[in-house]
Enzyme design. Structure first.
Site, PDB file in Angstrom:
ATOM      1  CE  LYS A 196      19.906   7.971   1.202  1.00 60.87           C
ATOM      2  NZ  LYS A 196      20.012   7.025   0.075  1.00 60.87           N
TER       3      LYS A 196
ATOM      4  CG  HIS B 163      32.375 -10.087  46.245  1.00 57.50           C
ATOM      5  ND1 HIS B 163      31.772  -8.866  46.026  1.00 57.50           N
ATOM      6  CD2 HIS B 163      32.746 -10.094  47.545  1.00 57.50           C
ATOM      7  CE1 HIS B 163      31.781  -8.158  47.151  1.00 57.50           C
ATOM      8  NE2 HIS B 163      32.356  -8.886  48.094  1.00 57.50           N
TER       9      HIS B 163
ATOM     10  CE  LYS C 166      -0.889  -0.979   4.903  1.00 50.44           C
ATOM     11  NZ  LYS C 166      -1.943  -1.363   5.859  1.00 50.44           N
TER      12      LYS C 166
END
Length: 513
Positions: A137, A276, A65
């Site tokens: 762009k 740790h 479309k």
């Protein structure tokens, strides 16, 4: 001067009518498609259809479309290029100055457990990304919006100056390319033929930021938390539900992740204490209460301020016990209402709900290095115990074998060189991250103390020298499990035979650097 035109086509219609009404007030002409056009017209907003612009009907069930020169010419033409503008005039193509598009929900679709491939493919947006990329762009002239959070920013600038700034348009364009890149990466990952195939030469990864952390490992480092968009990704720290407590830190997340990985290794009631990035205590029991007690007894000093992961529900009795200790994070599949009420009394303690009984794990592990990325298969191999070999004259007892199996799973989660001393109830001593193996052995055995007598020892890799076996034997270790593979394996076996201890060689190494 002709009106500016905006092309609006969104799947997520949150706030779109209000946004477009403001564009109309700013004298924009609106072009729209399908369901978006219906929503706008229901709000009394006049719209041109895409067919009005292209003079070409929508076709192929809506698959085609907006893929038309009348659309993309109006987006891509350089306004300061006379040849471009002449071409538009010759073909009666009007400029499009703003594009607002968000994409079909491909990621959400493939996250559904029963989705078919045909259903997923129908949610691959083609026209949307094409319009976004064309507009992005040409951000020198075109404003492009892919995120409804940016509606307000765009309207503020347009209301003040009549247009967006070039800086804003560039920011919005970069957001478009990040979005479409992530979208395409998700599609590529979904369509990959096999999880076991070779990775491509050009690797695209898709992650979504879920949190900006206060800081990283240290407070002068910025840090962010991203969640994988891979629908096959592991149920883990990225999908845990935080029920209570302050925001997780960078170090919290890493420790919690390590605790989750380890607790998932076990089916019986198990508690892992992580500190740790290394386990400091792992306990097993007939009940989760017993497992916690044994995990605590493994190392009552190091567990303070640690992360605890449970693979069973936490009830009120257990919660009362946990409240006696300062803990950073508690992770469990569920909490009873009474338990949650008790645990929430500690304001800053984090409570995470996660199904820690699920053992699925990510296929790949990613580690950043300077200028690159290391990727490896996760260490999810299930050892074939039929290939384990007793290499000593002394055979392990059934109780020792049970203990060896458990410590073998624990040692996978300890930083190499890794040594774990324990029994079939809990860990007793853990040696991690030493530059030589005998150093880790001494740490683990010395931590176990008198409890090392009669205990077992697991090593993530072979013993390059027999000194580690001798030290363990002299302190009462009765059985050892390790991968084997050293040219000096026989020397270690000889020491084990000398002291009458059992040794199993698995043939599988479990380094964790």
């Amino acid at each position: 001067m002709s009106k500016k035109r905006a092309l609006i086509s969104v799947y997520d219609k949150t706030g779109i009518a209000e946004f477009v009404k403001e564009l109309v007030k700013l004298d924009y002409e609106i072009i729209s498609t399908g369901g978006t056009k219906k929503v706008l017209e229901q709000e009394g907003i006049a719209c041109l259809s895409v067919e009005d612009v292209t003079s070409f009907p929508e076709m192929l069930d809506g698959r085609v479309k907006t893929l038309h020169p009348m659309i993309h010419g109006g987006l891509l033409a350089k306004r300061d290029n006379q040849e471009h503008m002449t071409t538009l005039t010759e073909h009666n193509i009007g400029l499009i100055d703003l594009v607002c598009v968000n994409l079909y929900p491909f990621k959400e679709t493939i996250a559904q457990p029963d989705v078919t491939q045909n259903e997923a493919i129908e949610q691959i947006d083609i026209g949307g990304p094409s319009m976004l990329r064309s507009a992005a762009k040409n951000f020198a002239s075109v404003t492009v919006i892919v995120d409804s959070q940016d509606y307000e920013l765009v309207l503020q600038e347009m209301s003040s100056t009549g247009d967006t700034t070039i800086q804003t348009r560039q920011y919005l364009a970069s957001k478009v390319f990040s979005t479409t890149s992530s979208y395409d990466a998700s599609i590529a990952r979904y369509l990959s033929i096999s999880d076991s195939q070779e990775l491509p030469n050009d690797l695209s990864l898709s992650y979504t930021k879920i949190n900006t952390l206060r800081y990283g490992e240290n407070n002068h480092q910025k840090a962010y938390f991203y969640q994988s968009d891979d629908n096959k990704a592991e149920v883990g720290i990225g999908t845990a539900k935080q029920l209570h407590g302050k925001e997780l830190s960078y170090n919290n997340i890493k420790d919690a992740n390590a605790a989750i990985h380890l607790v998932k290794e076990f089916e019986e009631p198990t508690v892992v204490a992580m500190k740790h990035m290394n386990p400091c205590g792992v306990g097993f029991g007939k009940t989760i209460h017993e497992a916690y007690r044994l995990a605590y007894e493994s190392d009552p000093i190091s567990i303070f301020g640690g992360v605890l992961a449970f693979n069973r529900e936490i009830d009120a009795d257990l919660a009362e016990t946990l409240n006696e200790l300062f803990l950073e994070i508690i992770i469990a599949p569920s909490f009873t209402a009474d338990a949650l009420e008790l645990l929430e009394k500690k304001k800053n303690r984090r409570l995470l709900q996660l199904d820690t009984t699920k053992s699925n794990q990510t296929e790949w592990e990613l580690v950043s290095v300077s200028g690159g990325l290391l990727i490896q298969e996760s260490d999810t191999v299930v050892d074939d115990e039929t290939q384990w070999t007793v290499v000593t004259e002394t055979l392990p007892t059934a109780e020792e074998i049970d203990a060896l199996k458990k410590m073998w799973l624990v040692v996978k989660s300890v930083k190499s060189n890794a040594i774990v001393v324990g029994n079939n109830h809990h860990t007793l001593g853990i040696g991690a991250g030493q530059m030589n193996r005998v150093g880790s052995v001494k740490l683990a055995v010395d931590q176990a103390g008198d409890l090392a007598k009669g205990a077992v020892l697991a090593s993530d890799a072979f013993f390059p020298m027999p000194d580690s076996v001798e030290y363990a034997a002299k302190h009462g270790i009765k059985a050892i499990i390790h991968p084997g593979g050293s040219v000096k394996d026989q020397e270690s076996i000889d020491v084990a035979n000398e002291y009458g201890i059992a040794m199993i060689v698995t043939g599988t190494r479990h380094f964790k650097h």
